[in-house]
Design an enzyme around this catalytic site. Structure first.
Site, PDB file in Angstrom:
ATOM      1  CG  HIS A 105      -2.059  -1.003   0.953  1.00  0.00           C
ATOM      2  ND1 HIS A 105      -2.611  -1.307  -0.155  1.00  0.00           N
ATOM      3  CD2 HIS A 105      -2.907  -1.561   2.063  1.00  0.00           C
ATOM      4  CE1 HIS A 105      -3.475  -2.195   0.094  1.00  0.00           C
ATOM      5  NE2 HIS A 105      -3.898  -2.358   1.410  1.00  0.00           N
ATOM      6  CG  HIS A 179      -7.827  -0.122   2.595  1.00  0.00           C
ATOM      7  ND1 HIS A 179      -8.522  -0.911   3.725  1.00  0.00           N
ATOM      8  CD2 HIS A 179      -6.882  -1.076   1.848  1.00  0.00           C
ATOM      9  CE1 HIS A 179      -7.848  -1.990   3.861  1.00  0.00           C
ATOM     10  NE2 HIS A 179      -6.860  -2.244   2.478  1.00  0.00           N
ATOM     11  CD  GLU A 313      -8.686  -3.284  -0.491  1.00  0.00           C
ATOM     12  OE1 GLU A 313      -7.584  -2.960  -0.721  1.00  0.00           O
ATOM     13  OE2 GLU A 313      -8.882  -4.074   0.585  1.00  0.00           O
TER      14      GLU A 313
END
Length: 348
Positions: A105, A179, A313
């Site tokens: 991420h 997210h 997501e």
């Protein structure tokens, strides 16, 4: 449409602001200029009762100390990059290894951990907050100065539209997502195990023990990953399918979408009567059922536990740079990156 702005906290001698958009029907979305975090979404149930349907905190300190990316925009690249490195045009780029020897991420200073510039935009039947950020060349090891904008728009039809744009002065990687952890029961009344889910997808990416794609694309037929017809999330979580066990007794898997902007993802909670329909132009969606949430912190008074929320997501496929048969996440110099995902809140 009403949009308000108030101080939420301070970090690195910079103010963090909370922006709340409220439409003509009372639906509210609150977001921060820190990480573009969505902290609250107040959506009506079948009786018109407005309650929060996402996981989040009331203080900046909690986000900094406990948050597993609650409500944030993650990037430059969503998901994992194997070994924390990649090659573009013969040059090897080394990234921070912030999870089990891999890059996750966007690294330690991903987009979820920076202050964004914010601007309020208002129209007759909608309101928006536009966030912008210049990610400098070399940030977290990525090449290129990348100008990013993320716009959250709330409409009077109870729709949240997230629009992402980006441009780089060098060839680089870019794959953004939001997210947010959803829980349609309202105010975390119940876990998401009895939510129903439908995904127009006939295949997933197989994962290895590090939750990285193996490169194999697997059919969902005859497995707990078949959401082509609606099923209860609990069915999969409680199954003994090896991929479910691998992910910590739940889902953490990329689904390849069969269609776009065609009601391809629908989530609902029978008891509250709330529904969420997601449409996107992305090739995939990662379904994550909060398997790693544990009880070492509270979320607005509720102890954090597995399956308290789920993420949907929408994004390019994880670790695509190492799998040439996946859709590319390489952004060429001066190319326009653009992606739109809509979230329609309704009732059954």
């Amino acid at each position: 449409m009403d949009i308000t702005k108030e101080i939420f906290g301070e970090t690195d001698q910079q103010s963090v602001y909370a922006f709340t958009m409220k439409n003509d029907h009372g639906m509210e979305i609150t977001c921060l200029n820190y990480g573009c975090i969505i902290t609250k979404i107040l959506a009506p149930d079948s009786e018109g009762r407005l309650e929060n349907v996402v996981l989040g905190f009331d203080s900046l300190e909690e986000y900094r100390n406990h948050s597993p990316y609650f409500g944030a925009v993650v990037g430059r690249v969503a998901g994992r990059i194997k070994g924390g490195s990649f090659i573009i045009e013969g040059r090897n780029y080394v990234l921070p290894k912030n999870e089990n020897g891999n890059h996750l991420h966007g690294g330690f200073k991903g987009f979820n951990n920076v202050i964004w510039e914010a601007k309020v935009l208002e129209k007759e039947n909608e309101g928006s907050v536009q966030f912008t950020y210049l990610s400098p060349d070399g940030e977290e090891g990525y090449p290129g100065n990348v100008q990013i904008s993320v716009t959250y728009t709330l409409t009077n039809t109870n729709e949240l539209v997230i629009s992402y744009k980006g441009k780089s002065d060098q060839k680089t990687l870019l794959n953004l997502t939001n997210h947010t952890y959803f829980n349609l029961s309202g105010n975390l009344r119940r876990k998401i195990t009895d939510h129903s889910l439908k995904i127009k997808s006939d295949s997933i990416l197989e994962l290895n023990e590090q939750l990285l794609p193996t490169g194999e694309i697997k059919s969902v037929e005859g497995t707990p990953f078949n959401f082509q017809h609606a099923r209860i999330v609990r069915d999969g979580i409680e199954s003994d399918h090896p991929q479910i066990l691998l992910a910590g007794n739940g889902y953490d898997h990329p689904f390849l979408l069969n269609t776009n902007h065609d009601k391809e993802i629908v989530l609902w909670d029978e008891e509250s009567g709330r529904s969420l329909t997601i449409e996107t132009d992305e090739p995939g969606v990662v379904l994550y059922t909060g398997n790693q949430l544990d009880g070492h912190f509270k979320i607005r008074g509720v102890l954090s536990n597995p399956h308290l929320g789920l993420c949907l997501e929408t994004q390019g496929l994880p670790d695509a740079i190492h799998h040439p048969h996946f859709p590319s996440i390489i952004l060429d110099k001066d190319e326009q990156y653009s992606s739109v995902t809509t979230y329609q809140f309704g009732t059954l």
